[in-house]
Design an enzyme around this catalytic site. Structure first.
Site, PDB file in Angstrom:
ATOM      1  N   ALA A  21       2.578  16.781 -22.553  1.00 10.53           N
ATOM      2  CA  ALA A  21       3.422  15.649 -22.937  1.00 10.53           C
ATOM      3  C   ALA A  21       4.682  15.566 -22.089  1.00 10.53           C
ATOM      4  CB  ALA A  21       3.793  15.765 -24.413  1.00 10.53           C
TER       5      ALA A  21
ATOM      6  N   GLU B  25       3.291  12.099 -15.802  1.00 11.59           N
ATOM      7  CA  GLU B  25       2.272  12.048 -14.744  1.00 11.59           C
ATOM      8  C   GLU B  25       2.326  10.763 -13.917  1.00 11.59           C
ATOM      9  OE1 GLU B  25       1.578  12.982 -17.803  1.00 11.59           O
ATOM     10  OE2 GLU B  25       0.698  14.986 -17.706  1.00 11.59           O
TER      11      GLU B  25
ATOM     12  N   ASP C 298      29.803  -6.159  13.676  1.00 13.45           N
ATOM     13  CA  ASP C 298      30.210  -6.783  14.942  1.00 13.45           C
ATOM     14  C   ASP C 298      30.534  -8.227  14.651  1.00 13.45           C
ATOM     15  OD1 ASP C 298      29.545  -4.571  16.348  1.00 13.45           O
ATOM     16  OD2 ASP C 298      27.607  -5.310  17.036  1.00 13.45           O
TER      17      ASP C 298
ATOM     18  N   ASP D 266      24.736  -2.835  18.594  1.00 13.50           N
ATOM     19  CA  ASP D 266      23.646  -3.350  19.427  1.00 13.50           C
ATOM     20  C   ASP D 266      23.527  -2.618  20.765  1.00 13.50           C
ATOM     21  OD1 ASP D 266      25.990  -4.345  20.405  1.00 13.50           O
ATOM     22  OD2 ASP D 266      25.538  -6.452  20.041  1.00 13.50           O
TER      23      ASP D 266
ATOM     24  N   ASP E  51      26.499   2.420  21.048  1.00 15.58           N
ATOM     25  CA  ASP E  51      26.735   2.319  19.609  1.00 15.58           C
ATOM     26  C   ASP E  51      25.912   3.354  18.853  1.00 15.58           C
ATOM     27  OD1 ASP E  51      28.469   0.237  19.793  1.00 15.58           O
ATOM     28  OD2 ASP E  51      26.974  -1.322  19.532  1.00 15.58           O
TER      29      ASP E  51
ATOM     30  N   ASN F  53       8.310  10.437 -23.119  1.00 16.96           N
ATOM     31  CA  ASN F  53       7.895  11.839 -23.061  1.00 16.96           C
ATOM     32  C   ASN F  53       8.667  12.682 -24.077  1.00 16.96           C
ATOM     33  OD1 ASN F  53       6.779  10.765 -20.689  1.00 16.96           O
ATOM     34  ND2 ASN F  53       6.667  12.797 -19.820  1.00 16.96           N
TER      35      ASN F  53
ATOM     36  N   GLU G 284       7.308  12.099 -27.517  1.00 12.70           N
ATOM     37  CA  GLU G 284       6.015  12.776 -27.724  1.00 12.70           C
ATOM     38  C   GLU G 284       6.242  14.268 -27.995  1.00 12.70           C
ATOM     39  OE1 GLU G 284       3.689  12.203 -24.164  1.00 12.70           O
ATOM     40  OE2 GLU G 284       3.984  10.038 -24.252  1.00 12.70           O
TER      41      GLU G 284
ATOM     42  N   ASN H  61       0.663   8.836 -21.082  1.00 11.27           N
ATOM     43  CA  ASN H  61       1.581   8.985 -19.943  1.00 11.27           C
ATOM     44  C   ASN H  61       1.147   8.167 -18.739  1.00 11.27           C
ATOM     45  OD1 ASN H  61       2.932  10.676 -21.554  1.00 11.27           O
ATOM     46  ND2 ASN H  61       2.568  12.547 -20.376  1.00 11.27           N
TER      47      ASN H  61
ATOM     48  N   THR I 129      -0.536   3.836 -20.961  1.00 12.68           N
ATOM     49  CA  THR I 129       0.354   3.019 -21.798  1.00 12.68           C
ATOM     50  C   THR I 129       1.809   3.108 -21.339  1.00 12.68           C
ATOM     51  OG1 THR I 129       0.512   4.756 -23.433  1.00 12.68           O
ATOM     52  CG2 THR I 129      -1.152   3.081 -23.807  1.00 12.68           C
TER      53      THR I 129
END
Ligand code: ATP
Length: 927
Positions: A297, A301, A343, A656, A660, A722, A725, A750, A753
Site C-alpha cells: 500500500a 506504483e 538581449d 546568441d 555567451d 496511500n 490505505e 495504486n 484507480t
C-alpha cells in the site's frame, strides 16, 4: 565548368598535404560555383548522408535492468517472495505473488519504454535544433541542413558556427577555431588556407583544415568539404558522438529520495504493527499478511509513470509555444525563474532595421521607406535656402558613407517571390537598403574595388573593418561600428570633399549627434575610413585601424516587438524581474527599456565600462536594482549572472554569440536564440527560443509553473490515498478484524484507480492566478507550502471514512449473513469505498481554492472521463464474474454499493468544506 563525378577518394586522404587547387581538383569542385544539384545527388548515393551513428551508451538490457534497482520495486519483489512462500505453504496458488511480480515486471517494461522514448524524444529535439550550413551550389549561396553536405561542397564558415564536416580551407579571414572536441585543447587555433603541411602533421597541427564538431570562434572561411559522416575525424572517435544526456530533473531526484522515506517509514510501521500484534498475542500469519499489504500500500506504483508523462507533455506544450527544451530539468525549474536577463536586439525588438537618419559633419538627413524595400526619400533637415541645390548625390560625405555601407558589409539584399529579404545580419542589410535608396550599384562597386582583407564584426570589438583595393592604386580601409569606439580611432573628419584634423568641438558634436539619435531609441553606427598606400602583409592590424577619417553616423529603427510590452507586464505580475543586457548604446537601451516597461524614468543604467570599474561585491550590491546594462561584452554577462545568483535570484539568461556560452552555462536556465543564435550558444543552452522572442520565455515560464503545480497536485492525490490505505490496513488488526485488502486489490487501487485520474490531473490547464503569484523557490522541499500536512490530513480523513464504513459493514454483514461469506462482503465494501472516495478526491483536487461547481468541467474533461472510466472498471471487478474471482471480491447488493458511494461522497464534501474554510480564513485576515 562541367563537373564530372570524381573517383572515390582514397582513404585516408591527407588533405593537409595538398594545395588548394590540387584539393579542388581531386574533388572536382569549383570555389565559386560549388557542385551542381545533380552531382550532389550522385555523391549522396556514393558517400551517404553526413550523419554520425549514435553513441552506444547503456545497452537496452542495461536500461531494463536499471529499472529494477529502484528501492520501492525491490521492496515489492521482497513482498512477492514472502507472499509466494506463505501461499505455497498453505497449498494455495500464489496469486498475489504472481500479480505483484507482474506489476514489477510491467513497471520495469513501462519504465524501460519511457526511458527509451525520453532519450529518443530528446535526441529528436536536439536534431530539430541541429545546425544549418551555408554552401555554394550551382553558383548560388544556399542554406542547407548539415546532414546534406557531401564531399566537394563549398562550405562557408563564420564566427559561431559548429563545423559540420571535415574540410580543406580554400580561403579564410582571421579564422580561429576551437578544436577542444577533438584535441582537448581549449585555446582556439588560427587557421591558414595557404599552408601545405607534411603528411605526419598531427590533427592539432593541421592548420589548413577544419574538422567536424569544432567551433569557429572568430573570422570566416570558405572550405572544401573533404569528408562527411562517419569518415570524419569526429566520426572515428565513437565516444564523442551525439551524446544524449539523460539527466534526472530535481523532482525525479526528490522522488527517489521520497521512495527511500516511504520504504523506511513503512518498515518502521510494519515493525510497530507486528510488535503490538505479538504483544497482544496476535496470530503471526495474520500479522505477516497485514505487513505485506501495508508494504504494497505504501508504494505509489503509478507515480513514476505519471511524472515522466507530465514532463514529456510539458516539453511538447512548450515546443508548441516555440520554446525547445534541451535539458529536461528546465521544464520543471522554469517555473522558479525570478529574473529574466534578455538581449535587446531581436529578442525584445524585431531585428528588422530601417535606417531613419544620417548625420555627417555638416548635414542631417532623414530617410523614408519601410522594411527592406529599397525605395525611399532622403530629406535634408534644416536645409538653408542657399543649399537647396543639395541632393544626396552631391554631398560628398554622404556618398563616402554610402560607400562604407556597401563595402563594410557581408549581407545580401535579395528579392524573393516579390519580397525583399536580407541574407545575413539585419543591421548590415539595412545599410544595403540605404545605399540602394541612394542609388548605389553595389556589384559594380564591389567589382571595381575588390575586398582584400576583413576583420569581421564581433561583440567585443563592436566594430568591423574591411580593406579594399582602391581604383587608382592604394587601398582603402572602411570601418563601421559603435560610434564612440569608432570615433576614438579617428584623427580626421571629412567636411564636404575636404579632410580636416578633427577638433574637440567636432568630437563633441559627433557625440551629441549620437546621443540625439540614440535617445530616440535608434541603433546608431559610426563610419570612418582611411587610405593605406601599402597592402598590410598579414591582414588588418589595430594600427591600420588608427588615424581614421570620420564620415558620419547612421541611426536605424529596430522597433520593439509588439507582444513584448504585455509579456513584461505579465512578468512583473508573476514576481519575475526582466533585465535588459545589450551591446547597444545606453541611451538606445534606456529608450527601448522604458518603452517596454523594463525600466522607468530615472532608473540607473550600468555600462560595460562602469562594470569594469566595479568589484564583484559592488556589483552584487547593485544588481537587484539595475534593469538595464548597456554596451556590455559577453564576459560581463557572466559577472552579472553570478552577482544575481549570489543575491539568491534564479536566473534565466539569453545569448546568441560564441562568447555567451559561459554565461548561458552559468545561468540557471540558459536560453539560446533559434534563428540568430550560433551553434555554440545553442549547445550551451537549456532551452532554445525558436522565434527569438522574449514573450516566448514568459510563455515557457508559465508552462513551467503549470507543470510544477500539476506535479504537486497529483503527488498530493496519490500519496494522500496511500496514507489512507496504510492507516486503514494498520487499524484493522487493532480492531480485531482480518486484513481488509489483499495485495492484488491494493495494486489495483495504486495503479488504476489512483493512476488514471492522476494522469488526467497532470494535464490540468493553468489556474487563472498562475502568473499572478511569486515564483517558487527551486530548492523548496517537495512537501513545502502545506503539501505534507495536506497529504497526512487527507490520508487520515480517508482512513476515518473507510474505517467507519468498515466498522459498520463488518457489524452489518456478520449479523445478517452467514460467516463464510460475510468476510468477503464487508472487505469488498471497504475496497470499493476506498476507490470511489478517491474519485471524489480527484474531482475536488482540481483547484485548491475554487469549488468544483465553480470550475468548468470542460477545461479538463479528462478528469471526469477518468473518474467515470475508473468507477466503471471498479464495478466490473465486482459484477463481472471472472474479474470477481480473480480479484477476490464479492457480489454486493445495490444497497450495499449505495452505502459505499454514500461514505465515499464524504471525501468530496470534506475537501470542498476545506476550501470554504480556507476562503473564510483568508477573508477574515483581509478584513
Ligand atoms: P544585443 O546585445 O541586445 O543583441 P546589440 O546587437 O546592439 O545588442 P552587439 O551586437 O554587441 O549588441 O552590437 C554592439 C554595437 O556594435 C551596436 O550598438 C552597434 O553600434 C555595433 N554593431 C552592431 N552590429 C554591427 C555590425 N554588423 N558591424 C559593425 N558594428 C556593428
Amino acid at each position: 565548368m562541367a563537373i564530372e563525378t570524381p573517383a572515390p577518394v582514397a582513404a585516408p586522404a591527407y588533405w593537409h598535404t595538398l594545395g588548394v587547387d590540387e584539393a579542388l581538383n581531386k574533388l572536382q569542385s569549383d570555389p565559386e560555383q560549388g557542385i551542381t544539384s545533380k552531382e550532389v545527388a550522385v555523391r549522396i548515393e556514393r558517400y551517404g548522408t553526413n550523419e554520425l551513428t549514435e553513441k552506444a551508451g547503456r545497452s537496452p538490457l542495461q536500461i531494463f535492468i536499471d529499472q529494477f534497482t529502484n528501492i520501492m520495486l525491490l521492496m515489492l519483489m521482497a513482498v512477492a517472495v514472502v507472499s509466494a512462500v506463505l501461499d505455497i505453504q498453505a497449498k494455495e496458488f500464489p496469486k498475489d505473488a504472481v500479480a505483484i511480480s507482474s506489476i514489477v515486471v510491467l513497471n520495469g517494461i513501462l519504465g524501460y519504454m519511457q526511458e527509451m522514448n525520453a532519450e529518443k524524444a530528446l535526441a529528436a529535439l536536439k536534431r530539430l535544433s541541429s545546425p544549418k550550413v551555408r554552401v555554394i551550389r550551382n553558383g548560388e549561396i544556399l542554406e542547407i541542413s548539415g546532414k546534406e553536405l557531401v564531399p566537394g561542397d563549398i562550405m562557408l564558415l563564420e564566427a559561431g558556427v559548429q563545423v559540420a564536416a571535415d574540410g580543406r580551407l580554400l580561403e579564410e579571414q582571421n579564422l580561429q577555431v576551437r578544436e577542444s572536441a577533438l584535441t582537448g585543447e581549449a585555446e582556439a587555433v588560427n587557421k591558414e588556407a595557404h599552408l601545405i603541411l607534411e603528411a605526419d602533421a598531427s590533427l592539432g597541427d593541421r592548420l589548413n583544415c577544419v574538422y567536424q564538431g569544432t567551433e569557429v570562434v572568430q573570422g570566416r572561411a570558405k572550405v572544401l568539404v573533404t569528408k562527411t559522416g562517419m569518415q570524419t575525424e569526429l566520426g572515428k572517435i565513437a565516444s564523442l558522438i551525439q551524446d544524449v544526456e539523460t539527466e534526472d530533473t530535481p523532482l525525479q531526484q526528490r522522488m527517489s529520495q521520497l521512495g527511500n522515506v516511504l520504504v523506511t517509514g513503512s518498515l518502521i510501521l510494519v515493525a510497530i504493527v507486528v510488535g503490538i500484534g505479538l504483544l497482544n498475542k496476535g496470530n503471526f500469519g495474520d500479522l505477516l499478511k497485514t505487513s505485506l499489504s501495508m508494504a504494497v500500500a505504501v508504494v505509489p506504483e503509478g507515480l513514476p509513470a505519471v511524472v515522466t508523462v507530465t514532463l514529456a507533455l510539458g516539453t511538447q506544450r512548450m515546443v508548441r509555444r516555440n520554446a525547445l527544451i534541451r535539458r529536461l530539468p528546465a521544464v520543471e525549474t522554469l517555473g522558479s525563474v525570478t529574473t529574466i536577463c534578455s538581449d535587446k536586439t531581436g529578442t525584445l525588438t524585431q531585428n528588422k532595421m530601417v535606417v531613419q537618419g544620417i548625420r555627417t559633419g555638416q548635414h542631417s538627413l532623414q530617410v523614408s521607406g519601410d522594411g527592406y524595400v529599397p525605395t525611399g526619400e532622403f530629406t535634408i533637415l534644416g536645409n538653408p535656402p542657399e543649399d537647396s541645390h543639395l541632393t544626396v548625390n552631391n554631398i560628398p560625405e554622404v556618398q563616402q558613407l554610402l560607400m562604407a555601407c556597401v563595402f563594410c558589409n557581408d549581407s545580401i539584399l535579395q528579392q524573393k517571390d516579390g519580397e525583399w529579404i536580407i541574407i545575413g545580419d539585419p543591421t548590415e542589410g539595412a545599410l544595403l537598403v540605404l545605399a540602394s535608396k541612394g542609388g548605389c550599384d553595389f556589384s559594380e562597386w564591389q567589382h571595381r574595388m575588390p575586398r582584400v582583407f576583413e576583420v569581421p564584426f564581433s561583440s567585443e570589438r563592436k566594430r568591423m573593418s574591411v580593406l579594399v583595393q582602391g581604383e587608382h592604386g592604394g587601398n582603402v580601409l572602411f570601418c563601421k561600428g559603435s560610434p564612440e569606439l569608432t570615433l576614438e580611432c579617428c584623427t580626421h573628419i571629412q567636411i564636404g570633399d575636404q579632410i580636416h584634423a578633427i577638433a574637440d568641438f567636432q568630437r563633441q558634436h559627433v557625440l551629441a549627434q549620437n546621443n540625439e539619435l540614440a535617445s530616440r531609441g535608434l541603433r546608431v553606427l559610426g563610419f570612418a575610413y582611411r587610405t593605406l598606400p601599402e597592402l598590410p602583409a598579414g591582414g588588418i592590424t589595430e594600427k591600420d585601424e588608427s588615424n581614421l577619417v570620420w564620415v558620419g553616423l547612421v541611426g536605424m529603427l529596430d522597433a520593439p516587438r509588439p507582444e513584448v510590452r504585455e509579456a513584461v507586464k505579465r512578468c512583473r505580475e508573476a514576481g519575475i524581474r526582466p533585465v535588459m543586457i545589450t551591446g547597444d548604446h545606453q541611451l538606445t537601451a534606456k529608450a527601448i527599456a522604458e518603452d517596454l516597461g523594463i525600466a522607468f524614468k530615472g532608473d540607473q543604467v550600468i555600462t560595460g565600462k562602469e562594470l569594469e570599474l566595479m568589484s564583484q561585491s559592488e556589483l552584487e550590491q547593485q544588481v537587484n536594482q539595475v534593469s538595464v546594462y548597456a554596451r556590455v561584452s559577453p564576459e560581463h554577462k557572466l559577472r552579472i549572472v553570478q552577482a544575481l545568483q549570489k543575491q539568491h535570484n534564479f536566473v534565466a539568461m539569453t545569448g546568441d554569440g560564441v562568447n555567451d556560452a559561459p554565461a548561458l552555462k552559468q545561468a540557471d536556465i540558459g536560453i539560446a536564440m533559434g534563428i540568430t543564435g550560433t551553434d555554440v550558444s545553442k549547445e550551451a543552452s537549456d532551452m532554445i527560443l525558436l522565434d527569438d522572442n522574449f514573450a516566448t520565455i514568459v510563455a515557457a515560464t508559465e508552462e513551467g509553473r503549470v507543470v510544477y503545480t500539476n506535479i504537486r497536485r497529483f503527488i498530493k492525490y496519490i500519496l494522500g490515498s496511500n496514507i489512507g490505505e496504510v492507516i486503514t490496513i494498520a487499524i484493522a488488526p487493532i480492531l480485531n478484524f482480518s486484513v481488509p485488502l489483499i495485495p492484488l486489490q491494493i495494486l489495483w487501487m495504486n495503479l488504476v484507480t489512483d493512476g488514471l485520474p492522476a494522469l488526467a490531473l497532470a494535464v490540468e490547464p493553468a489556474e487563472p492566478n498562475v502568473m499572478k503569484r511569486p515564483p517558487v523557490d527551486p530548492r523548496e522541499n517537495i512537501f513545502a507550502r502545506g503539501m505534507g500536512s495536506y497529504m497526512v490530513r487527507i490520508g487520515i480523513v480517508l482512513a476515518i471514512i473507510t474505517i467507519s464504513l468498515m466498522v459498520w459493514a463488518h457489524g452489518y454483514t456478520t449479523t445478517h449473513f452467514d460467516n463464510v461469506y460475510s468476510a468477503n462482503r464487508w472487505e469488498t465494501m471497504v475496497f470499493t469505498t476506498l476507490c470511489i472516495a478517491q474519485m471524489g478526491h480527484a474531482i475536488a483536487i482540481r483547484s485548491n481554492t475554487q469549488l468544483t461547481i465553480e470550475l468548468n468541467p470542460m477545461t479538463n474533461p479528462y478528469v471526469w472521463g477518468s473518474v467515470i472510466m475508473t468507477t466503471v472498471l471498479q464495478l466490473v471487478l465486482i459484477y463481472v464474474e471472472p474479474f470477481r474471482i480473480f480479484f477476490g471480491t464479492y457480489l454486493i447488493t445495490s444497497t450495499e454499493l449505495a452505502v459505499c458511494f454514500g461514505f465515499s461522497a464524504l471525501m468530496f464534501v470534506w475537501i470542498e468544506l476545506e476550501k470554504l474554510a480556507i476562503r473564510w480564513w483568508l477573508w477574515q485576515r483581509q478584513s
